[in-house]
Structures are given as structure tokens and as C-alpha cells.
Design a protein around this motif. Structure first.
Motif: not given
Length: 257
Positions: A133, A154, A157-160, A245
Motif C-alpha cells: 500500500d 497472505a 499480499y493483503t497488507s493485513r 489500490t
């Protein structure tokens, strides 16, 4: 403000990072942190180092604003090298390093914690790599030392983020305690380690590093090459402007729906 070192108890050095408002470190801050950790570990009276931070969170990574206001790539190169130095200083410290983490631990914070010997966390601590991000890459090397491989991917890739309690269940966090008890919990572990013979604990640190299956310094520098490529290609600036995004892609999806 900056990096400071104290010796609250015999055998224990505490290195504290304080760069308000969110401990996003400028280039010089990473080098100062590296110097402080190396100096603490080189002190024969120190048997254990506690790495902690003041303020709202443990670490928010690099100071992106510094890079944005610096012409050319000097700040990016400086941040890359500075992070590598700080992470290596924690890993190579002659004695065990305990990371005492509260609040957010993001980006470069994962590099520090992933290279520490033990982690004690407050119950409000969260850990993650929001690099994608931010138009950057890196520190997957260190996140992989905290969680299993597929979870690391995971999260990357998701930045969680994950909580301290989740990391505790994976075995990478020693203890999770209320925020007010964090330093004492870290010091409790540090005291136990510091009670060991100083020469022997240094041998133990060198031996454990020597059997690591991954060369964390080489692995992280490999990752950094892709960070630099992202900046040279222009994608880093574009992604930072859109908060991670792909507006072009999502716009096409909207038109097709």
C-alpha cells in the motif's frame, strides 16, 4: 527525541526509540538505532538488550515524507541502507535482544522484531507489512520468522495485520501483557537471561545465529532490490497516491459490471 540507551539494572541495557508522532524513522534514525544496539551489545557488562519505543506505537517504518521531500533517490537509498544496518544490528548483537512492542509494529518495525531473539508484546500491539500500500517491498524475510510461510504470504499480499495474541499462538511472542505491564514483563525475561554468564551467553547467541537456515541479511537486501525497481519504474509513487489500490483496474471492473 531520537534513540537513547539506559541501564536500569545490572546486565541489562534498554534502547528506546522516540521519533514523534508515530516512530517513522528518518534515514539517520535507522543508523542511530543500529549504533546504539551494537554499542550496547559490545559492552561486556551487558548480557541482554531490551529494545522498546516511546509514544503511540513501537514503529511505523521509514519516514516516507522525508523521501517525498528529498529530490532524487538519495533518501530512498539511505533508508534502504539504514534499515539494513538497523535490522542487522539487532540480529548480530552480541547478546540476546528482546523487543518490547506496543501499539503498531509496521514495515521496518517487523524487520526489527523479526530479527530480535524474543518478543514481549502489549495486548494492544498489532503487526503487519503495509508495504504494497506504500509502493514498497521488503521485510518478508522478517515476517517469515514470526508466522508460517503461507500466512506470511497472505498477510504480505493483503497488507493485513495480526494481533499480539495471534503471534503468541504461533509461538513467536513470548508473552502478551496489558500495556502498563509491558516494560516490566520484558525486564523480567531480560533479568533471567542477564543472570547467565556473559561469555557463555555470547557464545550461545553466535551459535544460534550460525545454525539459522536463512541468511537474513542477504535475503533482505535481495528484497530491497525490488523496492528500488518499484521506485525507478514510477509504480511506487502511483500506488502511494492511490493508497495501494489499482484505480485503473478497479475502474475497468466497475464499467463492466
Amino acid at each position: 527525541m531520537g534513540v537513547s540507551t539506559s541501564a536500569p539494572e545490572q546486565g541489562v541495557a534498554v534502547v528506546t526509540v522516540d521519533f514523534p508522532p508515530v516512530n517513522a524513522l528518518p534515514v539517520q534514525g535507522w543508523y542511530d538505532l543500529a549504533t546504539a544496539v551494537r554499542a550496547a551489545g559490545a559492552d561486556p557488562k551487558v548480557h541482554c538488550v531490551v529494545l522498546t519505543a516511546a509514544g503511540r506505537g513501537f514503529n511505523a517504518g521509514v519516514d516516507i515524507k522525508e523521501m517525498q521531500r528529498t529530490a532524487g533517490h538519495d533518501a530512498l537509498i539511505g533508508a534502504n541502507r539504514g534499515c539494513a544496518e538497523a535490522f542487522a544490528a539487532v540480529y548480530d548483537c552480541e547478546v540476546p535482544v528482546i523487543a518490547a512492542v506496543h501499539g503498531f509494529c509496521l514495515g521496518g518495525g517487523i524487520g526489527l522484531v523479526g530479527n530480535a531473539d524474543a518478543v514481549v508484546a502489549a495486548d494492544d500491539a498489532t503487526f503487519g507489512l503495509p508495504e504494497l500500500d506504500r509502493g514498497a517491498l521488503g521485510a518478508a524475510t522478517h515476517l517469515a520468522r514470526l508466522v508460517p510461510q503461507h500466512l506470511m504470504r497472505a498477510l504480505y499480499y493483503t497488507s493485513r495485520t495480526v494481533t499480539a495474541e495471534e503471534l503468541h499462538r504461533h509461538g513467536s511472542v513470548w508473552r502478551v501483557v496489558p500495556r502498563a505491564q509491558l516494560i516490566e514483563a520484558a525486564m523480567e525475561l531480560a533479568r533471567e537471561i542477564a543472570a547467565k554468564d556473559g561469555y557463555l551467553i555470547r557464545l550461545a547467541k553466535a551459535a544460534i545465529n550460525g545454525i539459522d537456515p536463512v541468511d537474513v541479511r542477504r535475503s533482505y537486501r535481495f528484497e530491497q532490490g525490488f523496492t528500488f525497481e518499484a521506485n525507478l519504474s514510477g509504480v511506487a509513487d502511483r500506488v502511494r497516491e492511490t493508497f495501494g489500490t489499482d484505480k485503473e483496474h478497479t475502474g475497468k471492473e466497475a464499467q463492466q459490471s
